[in-house]
Write a protein that holds these residues in place. Sequence first.
Motif, mmCIF file in Angstrom:
data_model
loop_
_atom_site.group_PDB
_atom_site.id
_atom_site.type_symbol
_atom_site.label_atom_id
_atom_site.label_comp_id
_atom_site.label_asym_id
_atom_site.label_seq_id
_atom_site.Cartn_x
_atom_site.Cartn_y
_atom_site.Cartn_z
ATOM 1 N N VAL A 180 -33.636 24.772 -45.228
ATOM 2 C CA VAL A 180 -32.937 24.205 -46.380
ATOM 3 C C VAL A 180 -33.180 22.704 -46.369
ATOM 4 N N ARG A 181 -33.769 22.205 -47.403
ATOM 5 C CA ARG A 181 -34.165 20.805 -47.416
ATOM 6 C C ARG A 181 -33.244 20.019 -48.347
ATOM 7 N N ILE A 182 -32.590 19.025 -47.785
ATOM 8 C CA ILE A 182 -31.785 18.116 -48.589
ATOM 9 C C ILE A 182 -32.162 16.692 -48.195
ATOM 10 N N ASP A 183 -31.938 15.795 -49.092
ATOM 11 C CA ASP A 183 -32.181 14.379 -48.827
ATOM 12 C C ASP A 183 -30.849 13.759 -48.425
ATOM 13 N N LEU A 184 -30.698 13.483 -47.145
ATOM 14 C CA LEU A 184 -29.439 12.912 -46.667
ATOM 15 C C LEU A 184 -29.158 11.566 -47.321
ATOM 16 N N ASN A 185 -30.203 10.869 -47.691
ATOM 17 C CA ASN A 185 -29.999 9.581 -48.358
ATOM 18 C C ASN A 185 -29.228 9.776 -49.676
ATOM 19 N N ASP A 186 -29.555 10.852 -50.404
ATOM 20 C CA ASP A 186 -28.845 11.127 -51.648
ATOM 21 C C ASP A 186 -27.411 11.563 -51.388
ATOM 22 N N VAL A 187 -27.202 12.336 -50.312
ATOM 23 C CA VAL A 187 -25.870 12.869 -50.022
ATOM 24 C C VAL A 187 -24.864 11.751 -49.808
ATOM 25 N N VAL A 188 -25.258 10.688 -49.113
ATOM 26 C CA VAL A 188 -24.310 9.616 -48.796
ATOM 27 C C VAL A 188 -24.468 8.418 -49.735
ATOM 28 N N ALA A 189 -25.258 8.561 -50.764
ATOM 29 C CA ALA A 189 -25.533 7.411 -51.638
ATOM 30 C C ALA A 189 -24.287 6.914 -52.352
ATOM 31 N N HIS A 190 -23.314 7.785 -52.567
ATOM 32 C CA HIS A 190 -22.126 7.394 -53.334
ATOM 33 C C HIS A 190 -20.929 7.066 -52.441
ATOM 34 N N GLY A 191 -21.194 6.831 -51.166
ATOM 35 C CA GLY A 191 -20.115 6.418 -50.284
ATOM 36 C C GLY A 191 -19.899 7.393 -49.147
ATOM 37 N N ALA A 192 -18.967 7.017 -48.272
ATOM 38 C CA ALA A 192 -18.740 7.780 -47.051
ATOM 39 C C ALA A 192 -17.824 8.977 -47.247
ATOM 40 N N LYS A 193 -17.207 9.092 -48.411
ATOM 41 C CA LYS A 193 -16.369 10.262 -48.685
ATOM 42 C C LYS A 193 -17.215 11.288 -49.420
ATOM 43 N N LEU A 194 -17.498 12.401 -48.736
ATOM 44 C CA LEU A 194 -18.363 13.407 -49.300
ATOM 45 C C LEU A 194 -17.609 14.258 -50.322
ATOM 46 N N SER A 195 -18.240 14.512 -51.435
ATOM 47 C CA SER A 195 -17.684 15.441 -52.418
ATOM 48 C C SER A 195 -17.766 16.854 -51.849
ATOM 49 N N PRO A 196 -17.037 17.813 -52.442
ATOM 50 C CA PRO A 196 -17.196 19.205 -51.994
ATOM 51 C C PRO A 196 -18.647 19.663 -52.060
ATOM 52 N N GLN A 197 -19.373 19.246 -53.095
ATOM 53 C CA GLN A 197 -20.773 19.632 -53.215
ATOM 54 C C GLN A 197 -21.606 19.047 -52.064
ATOM 55 N N SER A 198 -21.349 17.774 -51.747
ATOM 56 C CA SER A 198 -22.099 17.135 -50.660
ATOM 57 C C SER A 198 -21.702 17.714 -49.308
ATOM 58 N N THR A 199 -20.413 18.030 -49.151
ATOM 59 C CA THR A 199 -19.961 18.671 -47.907
ATOM 60 C C THR A 199 -20.691 19.984 -47.701
ATOM 61 N N GLN A 200 -20.768 20.785 -48.756
ATOM 62 C CA GLN A 200 -21.494 22.049 -48.654
ATOM 63 C C GLN A 200 -22.966 21.810 -48.334
ATOM 64 N N ALA A 201 -23.571 20.839 -48.987
ATOM 65 C CA ALA A 201 -24.995 20.571 -48.762
ATOM 66 C C ALA A 201 -25.260 20.206 -47.304
ATOM 67 N N VAL A 202 -24.410 19.349 -46.736
ATOM 68 C CA VAL A 202 -24.590 18.946 -45.340
ATOM 69 C C VAL A 202 -24.408 20.142 -44.413
ATOM 70 N N LEU A 203 -23.356 20.933 -44.648
ATOM 71 C CA LEU A 203 -23.078 22.062 -43.772
ATOM 72 C C LEU A 203 -24.180 23.116 -43.848
ATOM 73 N N VAL A 204 -24.616 23.439 -45.045
ATOM 74 C CA VAL A 204 -25.672 24.440 -45.194
ATOM 75 C C VAL A 204 -26.961 23.947 -44.527
ATOM 76 N N ALA A 205 -27.256 22.670 -44.670
ATOM 77 C CA ALA A 205 -28.441 22.116 -44.021
ATOM 78 C C ALA A 205 -28.329 22.219 -42.501
#
Length: 604
Positions: free
Chosen positions: A226-251
């Motif tokens: 599963v390929r995600i760009d971690l740079n995009d995940v944290v681009a909007h700050g240190a508080k992860l949205s539910p979508q970003s939380t899922q993306a990090v966990l699935v990765a």
Amino acid sequence: SASGVKPDWVRLGVDAARAGDYANAIDLFVTAISHDQRNAGLRYNLAIALERAGDIDDAAVSLSDALRIKPGMTEAAERLGRVLACYDIDEPGRIDPRGLMNALNTSPEVGEPVGRMLIRILRLGGPLRDVLEAGALEGFDQTAHDLVERRTAPLLRDKVFLRALACHTNMDVEVEQLLIALRDAIADLPAERFTDKGLVAFALALAAQNEINEHVHTGQSGDTAVRIDLNDVVAHGAKLSPQSTQAVLVALLHTPLEGLLRHATSQTITTLAAATLKPKSIAAYLKPRIARETVERDLASAIAAEADGALKDATSQRVAAQYEDRPYPRWTSFRRPPDGGLVRGLGRLFSPQALEFTSQPYDVLIAGCGTGRHALTSAIGYGANARVSAIDLSSRSLAYAQREAEQRGIRNVAFAQADLLDINAAPGPFDIIECVGVLHHLAHPLDGLDALLARLRPGGLIRIALYSAVSREDLSELRLEPDYPGDDCSDDAARTYRAALRDRVADHPGGELTVSHDFWTLSGFRDLVLHVSEQQFRLPQVRDALEARRLVFRGFNLHQQIIDEFMAANPGETFPGSLDAWWAYEQEHPRTFDAMYDFWAEVV
């Protein structure tokens, strides 16, 4: 007593144990405990007597009871870990899981054997047993979705289950099937489910399990990272949205952290490792792992630069490439030996005169140290007088080893990247050389033995471990089968082949591999089944090789029960027995050397 003086049951029990009268010691400690039920020390002493008397189940129960009563007993935690690692437990349901959890809290180094026992206990009753039964009936995919779809099921919030997943390599086929299905079910959930702290906690425990097994699992979505760009995940700050939380966990559930970090910026890595990252549980998971990856990367670069192209042999280069890609093993438990304990153990095999050199500073070579567990055990076990040099082909394996040594404060060991065929980094001479599980990966193993002997001082001691052709007969047959993927296959092909072997019946080649710890990690599976270079030996070959080099066989490293059975079957032999007699014994007991011909020899 008749005199009116209260007996000192503890002193009497200790005296009996020291005299080797373990049956009497057990009775005395049991009596003492009946007068002092909350005394954890008494239960610890009882466990020692029980273990020495061969009553292993009761010893494990007594140790877990001691830890339940008194959390923080380091001696009890370490002994319990050793007992669970070395012996089969017939009645796991008698062991108190609270004591096991306290053992983990006291000494995380016992995670492998204790975590495995926790899973065995959970299988006996409660939600894990029920879930596995449902998976067998309904299919694990459906069961997994039921566990996570609307709410996080009790099993996935069970602290014992989560702790067991995060600290040991699972070796249970049905649990593996469940974990694969849960991994894939989590990827299918709507993003709003990731506001559930219980679900996030379970996903992180499962990510830790997948890290330990090196993402060895295959499955419906596991073959493609599963390929995600971690740079995009944290681009909007240190508080992860539910979508970003899922993306990090699935990765994390599908991809090694090293791969995820490869294209991340330094700012992204800093954010992911920061305490300000939300959810905090993800920060707590990532911070130590990112630090470890960074340290190992820097160490590996420095080690490789110092070696400066030291590997010239073509086979050595191929073997090095395998371990650079998959350092083996990535161990999570470490059984610390008593300081100097290995020297005392050698007294069983060698004369006092042969070991006189250990009273002064002396030199030890670990040739092919891998990720360092053996080398660190030797550095401690040979004592403060030992100066240990540890070499290996793989800079990444050495980086793992060096980080572990620094973390534990073990300072009498030095690591270097080198080929044992040309050891410029550690020329010797050495008083002891250990080469365990290495020579059989050379194109010409006996050339490697000669290279080592050239660096062993006259009268020195050498430990060698070689694959037994008898024990590995089934593995040799696998290489001849049409579906064997080849030692240069991709990781996805290795996973697929492993899954096929996992489901084979026991009486077919490869059908019994699930009993091997190596089967349950990706680097281990490659080392076990898909190694790029492997030779095998029979004991007559070993005998001839030793005789030609004036080496005297001094004994195998085997469980004492096997040695006792061999001696009983060969009354005309004197310890340690001749290699001819051991060869005859292996024909009758072909599983004797599953862990290799591991033996000591002496130059005469």
